[in-house]
Scaffold this active site. Sequence first.
Site, PDB file in Angstrom:
ATOM      1  N   ASN A 104       0.835  -1.205   0.000  1.00 37.23           N
ATOM      2  CA  ASN A 104       0.000   0.000   0.000  1.00 37.23           C
ATOM      3  C   ASN A 104       0.861   1.243   0.000  1.00 37.23           C
ATOM      4  O   ASN A 104       1.952   1.269   0.559  1.00 37.23           O
ATOM      5  CB  ASN A 104      -0.975  -0.020   1.190  1.00 37.23           C
ATOM      6  CG  ASN A 104      -0.425   0.693   2.408  1.00 37.23           C
ATOM      7  OD1 ASN A 104      -0.525   1.928   2.529  1.00 37.23           O
ATOM      8  ND2 ASN A 104       0.204  -0.055   3.312  1.00 37.23           N
ATOM      9  N   PHE A 108      -1.609   8.144   4.238  1.00 29.58           N
ATOM     10  CA  PHE A 108      -2.426   8.778   5.295  1.00 29.58           C
ATOM     11  C   PHE A 108      -3.627   9.538   4.725  1.00 29.58           C
ATOM     12  O   PHE A 108      -3.885  10.696   5.083  1.00 29.58           O
ATOM     13  CB  PHE A 108      -1.592   9.734   6.160  1.00 29.58           C
ATOM     14  CG  PHE A 108      -0.571   9.092   7.045  1.00 29.58           C
ATOM     15  CD1 PHE A 108      -0.546   7.720   7.247  1.00 29.58           C
ATOM     16  CD2 PHE A 108       0.389   9.865   7.700  1.00 29.58           C
ATOM     17  CE1 PHE A 108       0.406   7.131   8.084  1.00 29.58           C
ATOM     18  CE2 PHE A 108       1.342   9.297   8.536  1.00 29.58           C
ATOM     19  CZ  PHE A 108       1.353   7.929   8.718  1.00 29.58           C
ATOM     20  N   SER A 168       5.534   4.856   8.884  1.00 32.26           N
ATOM     21  CA  SER A 168       4.886   4.611   7.595  1.00 32.26           C
ATOM     22  C   SER A 168       5.811   5.104   6.491  1.00 32.26           C
ATOM     23  O   SER A 168       6.354   6.211   6.595  1.00 32.26           O
ATOM     24  CB  SER A 168       3.541   5.334   7.524  1.00 32.26           C
ATOM     25  OG  SER A 168       2.613   4.651   8.313  1.00 32.26           O
ATOM     26  N   ASN A 170       5.037   5.988   3.480  1.00 30.30           N
ATOM     27  CA  ASN A 170       4.373   6.711   2.391  1.00 30.30           C
ATOM     28  C   ASN A 170       4.193   8.202   2.636  1.00 30.30           C
ATOM     29  O   ASN A 170       3.530   8.871   1.859  1.00 30.30           O
ATOM     30  CB  ASN A 170       3.015   6.051   2.113  1.00 30.30           C
ATOM     31  CG  ASN A 170       3.178   4.581   1.759  1.00 30.30           C
ATOM     32  OD1 ASN A 170       4.043   4.237   0.955  1.00 30.30           O
ATOM     33  ND2 ASN A 170       2.393   3.719   2.387  1.00 30.30           N
ATOM     34  N   THR A 171       4.761   8.705   3.726  1.00 30.36           N
ATOM     35  CA  THR A 171       4.770  10.153   3.972  1.00 30.36           C
ATOM     36  C   THR A 171       6.237  10.573   3.977  1.00 30.36           C
ATOM     37  O   THR A 171       6.991  10.146   4.860  1.00 30.36           O
ATOM     38  CB  THR A 171       4.105  10.484   5.328  1.00 30.36           C
ATOM     39  OG1 THR A 171       2.729  10.112   5.252  1.00 30.36           O
ATOM     40  CG2 THR A 171       4.218  11.964   5.658  1.00 30.36           C
ATOM     41  N   LYS A 206       5.612   3.235  17.241  1.00 28.03           N
ATOM     42  CA  LYS A 206       5.576   2.189  16.204  1.00 28.03           C
ATOM     43  C   LYS A 206       6.756   2.348  15.252  1.00 28.03           C
ATOM     44  O   LYS A 206       6.947   3.413  14.650  1.00 28.03           O
ATOM     45  CB  LYS A 206       4.251   2.272  15.432  1.00 28.03           C
ATOM     46  CG  LYS A 206       4.095   1.136  14.419  1.00 28.03           C
ATOM     47  CD  LYS A 206       2.665   1.007  13.953  1.00 28.03           C
ATOM     48  CE  LYS A 206       2.510  -0.074  12.904  1.00 28.03           C
ATOM     49  NZ  LYS A 206       1.119  -0.199  12.457  1.00 28.03           N
ATOM     50  N   ASN A 235       5.905  -1.876  11.338  1.00 27.05           N
ATOM     51  CA  ASN A 235       5.105  -1.355  10.224  1.00 27.05           C
ATOM     52  C   ASN A 235       5.453  -2.157   8.945  1.00 27.05           C
ATOM     53  O   ASN A 235       6.059  -3.222   9.032  1.00 27.05           O
ATOM     54  CB  ASN A 235       5.414   0.139  10.057  1.00 27.05           C
ATOM     55  CG  ASN A 235       4.202   0.923   9.607  1.00 27.05           C
ATOM     56  OD1 ASN A 235       3.567   0.538   8.619  1.00 27.05           O
ATOM     57  ND2 ASN A 235       3.868   1.982  10.302  1.00 27.05           N
TER      58      ASN A 235
HETATM   59  C1  LIG Z   1      -3.471  -1.153   3.482  1.00 18.66           C
HETATM   60  C2  LIG Z   1      -2.655  -0.879   4.708  1.00 18.66           C
HETATM   61  C3  LIG Z   1      -2.710   0.368   5.333  1.00 18.66           C
HETATM   62  C4  LIG Z   1      -1.962   0.622   6.477  1.00 18.66           C
HETATM   63  N1  LIG Z   1      -2.061   1.853   7.079  1.00 18.66           N
HETATM   64  C5  LIG Z   1      -1.377   2.071   8.243  1.00 18.66           C
HETATM   65  C6  LIG Z   1      -1.524   3.295   8.932  1.00 18.66           C
HETATM   66  O1  LIG Z   1      -2.290   4.182   8.542  1.00 18.66           O
HETATM   67  N2  LIG Z   1      -0.815   3.466  10.071  1.00 18.66           N
HETATM   68  C7  LIG Z   1       0.027   2.500  10.584  1.00 18.66           C
HETATM   69  O2  LIG Z   1       0.635   2.695  11.636  1.00 18.66           O
HETATM   70  N3  LIG Z   1       0.170   1.320   9.941  1.00 18.66           N
HETATM   71  C8  LIG Z   1      -0.513   1.095   8.799  1.00 18.66           C
HETATM   72  N4  LIG Z   1      -0.377  -0.105   8.158  1.00 18.66           N
HETATM   73  C9  LIG Z   1       0.582  -1.110   8.701  1.00 18.66           C
HETATM   74  C10 LIG Z   1      -0.108  -2.150   9.577  1.00 18.66           C
HETATM   75  O3  LIG Z   1      -0.678  -1.566  10.717  1.00 18.66           O
HETATM   76  C11 LIG Z   1       0.910  -3.231  10.011  1.00 18.66           C
HETATM   77  O4  LIG Z   1       1.895  -2.622  10.843  1.00 18.66           O
HETATM   78  C12 LIG Z   1       1.613  -3.892   8.842  1.00 18.66           C
HETATM   79  O5  LIG Z   1       0.743  -4.033   7.747  1.00 18.66           O
HETATM   80  C13 LIG Z   1       2.156  -5.270   9.210  1.00 18.66           C
HETATM   81  O6  LIG Z   1       1.110  -6.130   9.640  1.00 18.66           O
HETATM   82  P1  LIG Z   1       0.370  -7.188   8.651  1.00 18.66           P
HETATM   83  O7  LIG Z   1       1.463  -7.971   7.968  1.00 18.66           O
HETATM   84  O8  LIG Z   1      -0.479  -8.012   9.537  1.00 18.66           O
HETATM   85  O9  LIG Z   1      -0.417  -6.380   7.699  1.00 18.66           O
HETATM   86  C14 LIG Z   1      -1.124  -0.386   7.009  1.00 18.66           C
HETATM   87  C15 LIG Z   1      -1.071  -1.629   6.384  1.00 18.66           C
HETATM   88  C16 LIG Z   1      -1.841  -1.896   5.261  1.00 18.66           C
HETATM   89  C17 LIG Z   1      -1.758  -3.261   4.632  1.00 18.66           C
END
Ligand SMILES: Cc1cc2nc3c(=O)[nH]c(=O)nc-3n(C[C@H](O)[C@H](O)[C@H](O)COP(=O)(O)O)c2cc1C
Length: 376
Positions: A104, A108, A168, A170-171, A206, A235
């Site tokens: 992704n 934000f 994150s 992406n910022t 985080k 993350n």
């Molecule tokens: C589509 C998507 C959007 C995410 N948006 C955020 C976010 O806004 N803030 C954040 O701290 N982590 C965000 N994450 C990261 C997740 O919270 C998590 O840390 C990461 O995906 C690893 O866990 P997973 O393998 O179970 O997805 C996002 C992940 C995905 C897949």
Amino acid sequence: MWHFASKITQKLPAETAHNVAVKALSLGLGPKMHVPSLPVRLGNLSLRNPLGLAAGFDKNAEAYHGAHHLGFGFVEVGTITPLPQPGNPRPRVFRLTEDEAVINRYGFNGQGMIAAAKRLAKRDKKNGPIIGVNIGANKLTKDKPQDYYKTAHYLAHLADYVTVNISSPNTPGLRDLQDGEALKITLQATFDGLKEAGTDRPVFVKLAPDLSKTALLQSLEAATAFDISGVILTNTTITRPDDLTSPHRDEAGGLSGRPVAELSQQALASAVAYRGDSYKSLSLISVGGISSARDVYLRLILGADATQLYSALSLQGPDLPAHILTELDKMLALEGGSVHGGNLSGIMASEPDLAKAIKRADSLYQAMLSSTDKAR
Ligand SMILES: Cc1cc2nc3c(=O)[nH]c(=O)nc-3n(C[C@H](O)[C@H](O)[C@H](O)COP(=O)(O)O)c2cc1C
């Protein structure tokens, strides 16, 4: 019915499927799952089980009650920024089905803290979930720590805990806040926000899976100079393992799901070692590539106090948390010789060696699967 609905949403583009799922849960149209009671402590918080919904699913705090009904032990909403912002152009989220992964680059996108606060104010504190509010900075903000001040100040009193998201990808510039001095400035701003709002809440930081071990330890040192309650690891990753096979593998953004599991486990093992005897009260939430009871069990025996997932939910559907918790309960019963599941506190942080922990989790999971087969 849910199985069917989730099969249909799997055919939709990833962002549309995400929006449909959030809408359905926010309207109370999601399933209400029965899950075994597996209580754990996360600092001062009591969780009904150690599996939470990670940030990014419920960005605007619309669907946390619905997520609670899926069985999650806690729900982290956000990332929430001070001002609304559109995020990056679409398409910006991709399923890598063959790799059990997601990429992704949402950036934000969100409605901002005022809209989120209105919804959080309506939460049912008695019957609703434990809620973490994950805060971040707007893309165009020059003084990023100031955005953490604003969001902590405005939102913390509505949260059970606050997560400072500085990881994150992406910022632009956000991950630079993980570096020692920048992290201290960001945490000072966050704690100032809490203090000036007259609010005391547990603060979590985080971190990214892409920090070297040295950089991770430096971030942990900077963070533990403050009165933080814990760390969330990890993350998404900006790395791309060679063995990804999905056509979307080269999309820009953060990769999550199975391919991030190893990095996340290693980060957890390093953080557990850092915690040692010096920071005994530091809570660790492990996230990244969790999709089964085996994965949750592994993180808990390694030393996590709780776990989260997101990608596996989007790939496998709404039954997943209840399925994981039911199997985890069976694993504990097998280990403890009890019919009604076991005691989680007995296994937590019981195997800090990663290789041994993996072996133990694999073998107990297999034993649980075969005993379930026999019982059929
Ligand atoms: C589509 C998507 C959007 C995410 N948006 C955020 C976010 O806004 N803030 C954040 O701290 N982590 C965000 N994450 C990261 C997740 O919270 C998590 O840390 C990461 O995906 C690893 O866990 P997973 O393998 O179970 O997805 C996002 C992940 C995905 C897949």
